[in-house]
Scaffold this motif. Structure first.
Motif, mmCIF file in Angstrom:
data_model
loop_
_atom_site.group_PDB
_atom_site.id
_atom_site.type_symbol
_atom_site.label_atom_id
_atom_site.label_comp_id
_atom_site.label_asym_id
_atom_site.label_seq_id
_atom_site.Cartn_x
_atom_site.Cartn_y
_atom_site.Cartn_z
ATOM 1 N N ALA A 18 15.575 -45.923 -12.830
ATOM 2 C CA ALA A 18 14.164 -45.526 -12.905
ATOM 3 C C ALA A 18 13.248 -46.708 -12.604
ATOM 4 N N GLU A 19 13.598 -47.889 -13.083
ATOM 5 C CA GLU A 19 12.783 -49.075 -12.820
ATOM 6 C C GLU A 19 12.733 -49.381 -11.324
ATOM 7 N N VAL A 20 13.873 -49.288 -10.649
ATOM 8 C CA VAL A 20 13.925 -49.559 -9.206
ATOM 9 C C VAL A 20 13.122 -48.503 -8.451
ATOM 10 N N GLN A 21 13.270 -47.235 -8.812
ATOM 11 C CA GLN A 21 12.498 -46.164 -8.164
ATOM 12 C C GLN A 21 10.999 -46.400 -8.338
ATOM 13 N N THR A 22 10.588 -46.769 -9.536
ATOM 14 C CA THR A 22 9.174 -47.020 -9.803
ATOM 15 C C THR A 22 8.684 -48.239 -9.031
ATOM 16 N N LEU A 86 19.310 -43.906 -2.683
ATOM 17 C CA LEU A 86 19.411 -45.288 -3.115
ATOM 18 C C LEU A 86 20.778 -45.573 -3.723
ATOM 19 N N LEU A 87 21.402 -46.640 -3.240
ATOM 20 C CA LEU A 87 22.592 -47.189 -3.872
ATOM 21 C C LEU A 87 22.147 -48.489 -4.530
ATOM 22 N N ILE A 88 22.293 -48.562 -5.843
ATOM 23 C CA ILE A 88 21.798 -49.707 -6.612
ATOM 24 C C ILE A 88 22.975 -50.352 -7.313
ATOM 25 N N GLU A 89 23.086 -51.672 -7.143
ATOM 26 C CA GLU A 89 24.157 -52.411 -7.791
ATOM 27 C C GLU A 89 23.607 -53.702 -8.395
ATOM 28 N N THR A 90 24.087 -54.014 -9.566
ATOM 29 C CA THR A 90 23.741 -55.299 -10.156
ATOM 30 C C THR A 90 24.709 -56.343 -9.609
ATOM 31 N N ASP A 91 24.293 -57.582 -9.644
ATOM 32 C CA ASP A 91 25.132 -58.685 -9.195
ATOM 33 C C ASP A 91 25.909 -59.196 -10.396
ATOM 34 N N PRO A 92 27.236 -59.098 -10.371
ATOM 35 C CA PRO A 92 28.013 -59.542 -11.537
ATOM 36 C C PRO A 92 27.805 -61.019 -11.875
ATOM 37 N N ALA A 93 27.422 -61.820 -10.886
ATOM 38 C CA ALA A 93 27.233 -63.255 -11.113
ATOM 39 C C ALA A 93 25.827 -63.590 -11.602
ATOM 40 N N VAL A 98 19.517 -57.593 -8.184
ATOM 41 C CA VAL A 98 19.907 -56.208 -7.941
ATOM 42 C C VAL A 98 19.946 -55.996 -6.431
ATOM 43 N N ARG A 99 21.014 -55.399 -5.936
ATOM 44 C CA ARG A 99 21.133 -55.084 -4.510
ATOM 45 C C ARG A 99 20.908 -53.589 -4.336
ATOM 46 N N VAL A 100 20.058 -53.250 -3.368
ATOM 47 C CA VAL A 100 19.712 -51.853 -3.150
ATOM 48 C C VAL A 100 19.832 -51.544 -1.664
ATOM 49 N N SER A 101 20.504 -50.454 -1.352
ATOM 50 C CA SER A 101 20.582 -49.951 0.018
ATOM 51 C C SER A 101 20.032 -48.532 -0.005
ATOM 52 N N TYR A 102 19.180 -48.207 0.975
ATOM 53 C CA TYR A 102 18.565 -46.878 0.981
ATOM 54 C C TYR A 102 18.194 -46.470 2.391
ATOM 55 N N TYR A 103 17.931 -45.175 2.549
ATOM 56 C CA TYR A 103 17.436 -44.626 3.815
ATOM 57 C C TYR A 103 15.925 -44.527 3.716
ATOM 58 N N VAL A 126 17.473 -57.184 -1.542
ATOM 59 C CA VAL A 126 17.892 -57.932 -2.726
ATOM 60 C C VAL A 126 16.639 -58.065 -3.577
ATOM 61 N N LEU A 127 16.693 -57.475 -4.767
ATOM 62 C CA LEU A 127 15.597 -57.574 -5.727
ATOM 63 C C LEU A 127 15.993 -58.581 -6.791
ATOM 64 N N VAL A 128 15.013 -59.341 -7.259
ATOM 65 C CA VAL A 128 15.258 -60.314 -8.330
ATOM 66 C C VAL A 128 14.218 -60.107 -9.425
ATOM 67 N N ARG A 129 14.630 -60.387 -10.634
ATOM 68 C CA ARG A 129 13.717 -60.280 -11.764
ATOM 69 C C ARG A 129 13.100 -61.649 -12.035
ATOM 70 N N ARG A 130 11.771 -61.702 -11.990
ATOM 71 C CA ARG A 130 11.031 -62.926 -12.264
ATOM 72 C C ARG A 130 9.956 -62.597 -13.293
ATOM 73 N N ASP A 131 9.948 -63.333 -14.380
ATOM 74 C CA ASP A 131 8.976 -63.103 -15.451
ATOM 75 C C ASP A 131 8.943 -61.637 -15.877
ATOM 76 N N GLY A 132 10.125 -61.023 -15.931
ATOM 77 C CA GLY A 132 10.243 -59.664 -16.437
ATOM 78 C C GLY A 132 9.960 -58.554 -15.434
#
Length: 150
Positions: A18-22, A86-93, A98-103, A126-132
């Motif tokens: 939901a956060e990624v969609q928003t 949307l295909l959403i995956e977190t980075d285990p490292a 967050v990696r997202v692939s979409y049409y 590639v999405l990254v979280r910065r300051d929340g």
């Protein structure tokens, strides 16, 4: 160029989905409203976009310059970006990546209400979280084309 079919390695939580969609809804409303400064702010300062034609823009200033140059294309039309599958995956490292692939499908509506469809694309972000909050660190756009016959 045909796109390979990715496989989802692990399911993300409903909250992250939901956060990624928003995030994308807000990001695309900015670009569709031609709020290019607001759109650029959804990228990291050193963020990059690689367009389907191979052109690459790095950093917000370069992105803004490219968008400003293209603004005349959007006179008298309403643009809408539609994302799906949307295909959403977190980075285990790195839990903040967050990696997202979409049409994506882009429509343009003129003053008479005539809608035209632009070519379809597959986008890898590639999405990254910065300051929340989420920001786009990199975006690679692939123009869809038929798969090679087997």
């Amino acid at each position: 160029m045909s796109q390979s079919v990715g496989t989802l390695h692990q399911q993300v939580t409903g909250d992250l989905y939901a956060e990624v969609q928003t995030f994308y809804a807000r990001q695309m409303r900015r670009v569709d409203a031609l709020d290019i400064e607001g759109f650029a702010e959804t990228f990291t300062e050193d963020g990059s976009v690689t367009h389907a034609g191979g052109q690459r823009q790095s950093g917000r200033a370069e992105m803004l310059a490219g968008m400003r140059a293209n603004l005349p294309r959007y006179k008298d039309i309403a643009v809408r970006h539609w994302f799906g599958h949307l295909l959403i995956e977190t980075d285990p490292a790195d839990e903040d990546t967050v990696r997202v692939s979409y049409y994506t499908l882009v429509t343009q509506t003129d003053r008479e209400g005539k809608v035209s469809f632009q070519p379809t694309f597959t986008v890898d972000d590639v999405l990254v979280r910065r300051d929340g909050r989420l920001l786009t660190q990199s975006r690679v756009i692939h123009r869809d084309s038929p798969a090679a016959a087997s």
